[in-house]
Design a protein around this motif. Structure first.
Motif, PDB file in Angstrom:
ATOM      1  N   VAL A   1       0.831  -1.204   0.000  1.00  0.00           N
ATOM      2  CA  VAL A   1       0.000   0.000   0.000  1.00  0.00           C
ATOM      3  C   VAL A   1       0.864   1.251   0.000  1.00  0.00           C
ATOM      4  N   GLN A   2       1.866   1.292   0.869  1.00  0.00           N
ATOM      5  CA  GLN A   2       2.693   2.493   0.963  1.00  0.00           C
ATOM      6  C   GLN A   2       3.601   2.664  -0.246  1.00  0.00           C
ATOM      7  N   SER A   3       3.958   1.561  -0.906  1.00  0.00           N
ATOM      8  CA  SER A   3       4.755   1.687  -2.126  1.00  0.00           C
ATOM      9  C   SER A   3       3.972   2.376  -3.241  1.00  0.00           C
ATOM     10  N   LEU A   4       2.649   2.341  -3.116  1.00  0.00           N
ATOM     11  CA  LEU A   4       1.792   3.023  -4.091  1.00  0.00           C
ATOM     12  C   LEU A   4       1.670   4.513  -3.795  1.00  0.00           C
TER      13      LEU A   4
ATOM     14  N   LEU B   1      -0.739   4.482   5.447  1.00  0.00           N
ATOM     15  CA  LEU B   1      -1.722   3.640   6.122  1.00  0.00           C
ATOM     16  C   LEU B   1      -2.697   4.470   6.960  1.00  0.00           C
ATOM     17  N   THR B   2      -2.320   5.707   7.288  1.00  0.00           N
ATOM     18  CA  THR B   2      -3.249   6.580   8.012  1.00  0.00           C
ATOM     19  C   THR B   2      -4.501   6.873   7.199  1.00  0.00           C
TER      20      THR B   2
ATOM     21  N   ASP C   1       2.393  16.040   3.974  1.00  0.00           N
ATOM     22  CA  ASP C   1       3.650  15.349   3.695  1.00  0.00           C
ATOM     23  C   ASP C   1       3.434  13.850   3.878  1.00  0.00           C
ATOM     24  N   ARG C   2       3.364  13.117   2.778  1.00  0.00           N
ATOM     25  CA  ARG C   2       3.115  11.676   2.871  1.00  0.00           C
ATOM     26  C   ARG C   2       4.262  10.931   3.548  1.00  0.00           C
ATOM     27  N   GLY C   3       5.477  11.427   3.371  1.00  0.00           N
ATOM     28  CA  GLY C   3       6.619  10.792   4.022  1.00  0.00           C
ATOM     29  C   GLY C   3       6.493  10.833   5.536  1.00  0.00           C
ATOM     30  N   LEU C   4       5.996  11.933   6.062  1.00  0.00           N
ATOM     31  CA  LEU C   4       5.788  12.057   7.501  1.00  0.00           C
ATOM     32  C   LEU C   4       4.742  11.054   7.977  1.00  0.00           C
TER      33      LEU C   4
END
Length: 250
Positions: free
Chosen positions: A49-52, A56-57, A144-147
């Motif tokens: 999921v996160q690779s897309l 997950l939040t 910020d998706r990385g955060l």
């Protein structure tokens, strides 16, 4: 001679079906009903999921081949993964308020206008936000998706929209927090307390003293508030917020 089974598995794919509500987080080529990603025997569903590009939040539920699944599960080649968005309004047990990332200062002030606990620092690094969110049990709001993908994050949400009006509507729609207008300092997030006019007279201009007789002071920074000429604009924010929250509270 056929290739070893290990090599066959490694050449497999996982079919992904993301709810359209999450498409804004996907790359353009994956914004469709069905997409596929290479299968990796070591990758969990959470990793897929996160690779897309989807933290997950932002995920409410995962379904693997039609059944409920957890982010810790690992798919097999040819599996179909369905990604569903968070239900709204979202309940975060134990949350004390919000903590906003840099760039969301205007949103923080508007949340405070509504009496919502909204901490904000424009100089905090990601690691500090994660730590403070955990220690204070605050939901970190960011774009910020990385955060949001940091493993130590206690709770977070991706704020949608470029305009403060849209950002505020998104947060209110997602969490439907209780509103208490004019109870928080827009500058520091402290709580306001009523104060007698004579106690603050020396801090006010003569015109303000003559025109207004109801005042409040921030218990944290001491700033004085009254319903001035900006009141109509603030009231519009309050009325719009109440309309959004009312949709969830009936």
């Amino acid at each position: 001679m056929p290739p070893p089974a290990h090599d066959v598995n490694r050449s497999g794919l996982v079919v992904v079906r993301a709810d359209p509500e999450l498409w804004f987080l996907l790359s353009r080529e994956r914004r469709r009903d069905r997409a596929s990603v290479p299968w990796d025997g070591d990758a969990t569903l959470g990793h897929v999921v996160q690779s897309l590009g989807v933290p997950l939040t932002e995920v409410g539920a995962l379904r693997l081949d039609g059944r409920p699944a957890s982010p810790q599960e690992r798919p097999v080649p040819g599996a179909e993964l369905e990604i569903l968005p968070v239900d709204r309004p979202q309940v975060v047990p134990g949350a004390t308020g919000f903590l906003l990332d840099v760039g969301l200062g205007t949103l923080a002030r508007r949340l405070r206008v509504l009496g919502i606990d909204a901490a904000y620092r424009n100089d905090a690094a990601d690691a500090e936000l994660v730590r403070e969110g955990l220690e204070q049990r605050r939901i970190v709001l960011t774009q910020d998706r990385g955060l949001l993908m940091r493993r130590a994050l206690w709770a977070g949400a991706h704020v949608r929209g470029d305009r403060p009006d849209d950002q505020l509507a998104d947060v209110l729609d997602r969490f439907a927090p209780p509103l208490a207008p004019s109870t928080r300092c827009t500058a520091c997030n402290g709580e306001l307390a009523p104060v007698a006019a004579e106690e603050v007279a020396g801090e006010l201009r003569a015109g303000t003293r003559r025109t207004y007789d109801e005042f409040a002071r921030c218990r944290s920074c001491g700033r004085v508030y009254w319903h001035g000429a900006h009141g109509k604009g603030l009231q519009r924010i309050v009325e719009a917020a109440r309309a959004v929250v009312a949709r969830h509270r009936g």
